[in-house]
Motif scaffolding. Structure first.
Motif: not given
Ligand code: NAP
Length: 309
Positions: A13, A15-18, A57, A76-77, A97, A126-127, A139, A158-159, A161, A164
């Protein structure tokens, strides 16, 4: 890993938020070693630097998001054929995840098994806060698998974010001067994703965090009325909390193009806040980081440009 070998950390992840902040926090730690401990980068590694590998990915489009010394690996998962190269030589793993990867048994737990089989000894996962109380949450299913795996693990529960607000709710804040979430009068212990990333970097690189779980929250629980007041003060224009009902929120999000499954997840999250179940504040982040986690005011100030018209 022997004492002389530097760890190689695969970040999923990335490129994602965390994940993006996990990568930059790890890369910055590496910089500190470079400056203080070594005269060239190879010595820096031997003296405690880390190899950071971002699992993405699409490496071609992600390349310019990372510093030059961050390795890129296609990962890629849902495509096990990418796992081997991404894991080659990795002994630590930041695991998340992606929300879109729903089949834990098919795509996440087999990846954990492959990681442990190929030499990963430490996993930081990251749960989500409260996961331990809900065995049906994906999770928690990942956590349980990690508990039985032959590697040490750290759960970052984590609580909600702060990010969001700029990633999902920015449009209403910018165009309507309102925060449009159905959380009623409930408070949320917002955490800054940058702090979650930094906690992960510490747990991945410093001793003493194995087989533990941390409830990673921000420093205070705030209602959305209080959140709107912080936005108004920092942005110097009036931002209101719209306080919509759940159906009003669901229809608005659908009209904005979010699919029903995503809207259902958001409704679940805001209902938890509405019921007063999202307000627990802990000092876990402060204890791991050795400083207070960022406040909502600091977050809004740092992201202010995103909220201007
Ligand atoms: N949002 C909240 O407030 C919050 C709070 C606590 C916990 N969480 C948990 O945090 C997690 C999400 O983390 P995040 O917000 O950092 O992520 P995110 O910003 O939603 O980004 C998703 C990441 O997953 C990658 N991804 C998507 N599909 C994939 C695949 N098939 N294989 C490999 N990588 C893939 C994406 O990469 P690409 O660049 O390839 O798309 C991107 O880097 C979740 O489990 C969520 O339940 C969220």
């Amino acid at each position: 890993m022997t004492r002389d070998e530097s760890p190689c950390i695969l970040v999923t992840g990335a490129t994602g938020t965390v994940g993006s902040h996990v990568v930059s926090a790890l890369a910055n730690r590496d910089d500190v070693s470079d400056d203080s401990d070594a005269t060239d980068s190879s010595t820096a590694d031997a003296d405690g630097g880390v190899t950071v590998r971002a699992g993405v990915r699409d490496p071609a489009s992600a390349a310019d998001r990372f510093a030059a010394d961050v390795e890129l690996a296609e990962f890629d998962f849902e495509r096990p054929e990418t796992w081997g190269e991404a894991l080659a030589g990795a002994d630590r793993l930041f695991l998340m995840r992606p929300p879109a990867v729903s089949d834990v048994k098919r795509h996440i737990t087999p990846f954990v098994d492959a990681a442990v089989r190929t030499g990963v000894e430490r996993v930081v996962y990251l749960s989500v806060v409260g996961a331990e109380k809900n065995p049906l949450l994906p999770h928690r299913r990942v956590e349980r698998h990690l508990e039985s795996a032959d590697a040490s693990s750290t759960f970052l529960r984590a609580s909600f974010f702060m990010q969001n607000l700029n990633e999902v709710h920015r449009e209403e804040i910018v165009e309507r001067d309102e925060i449009f979430v159905p959380a009623g009068g409930g408070a949320t212990s917002f955490v800054d994703a940058r702090d979650v990333g930094e906690v992960a970097a510490v747990a991945l690189t410093e001793p003493g965090h194995g087989d533990r779980s941390y409830d990673v929250t921000g420093p205070a629980a705030l209602t959305y009325r209080q959140v709107a007041r912080v936005f108004s003060a920092v942005l110097d224009r009036r931002i209101e909390y719209a306080d919509p009902s759940i159906p009003e929120f669901a229809w608005r999000m659908r009209r904005r193009g979010f699919d029903w499954s995503y809207v259902a997840v958001m409704v679940g999250i805001y209902t938890t806040a509405r019921l007063g179940l999202a307000d627990r504040v802990t000092d876990d982040a402060a204890r791991v980081l050795g400083r207070e986690p960022r406040t909502l005011r600091e977050y809004v100030a740092d992201y202010a440009d995103e909220f201007r018209r």
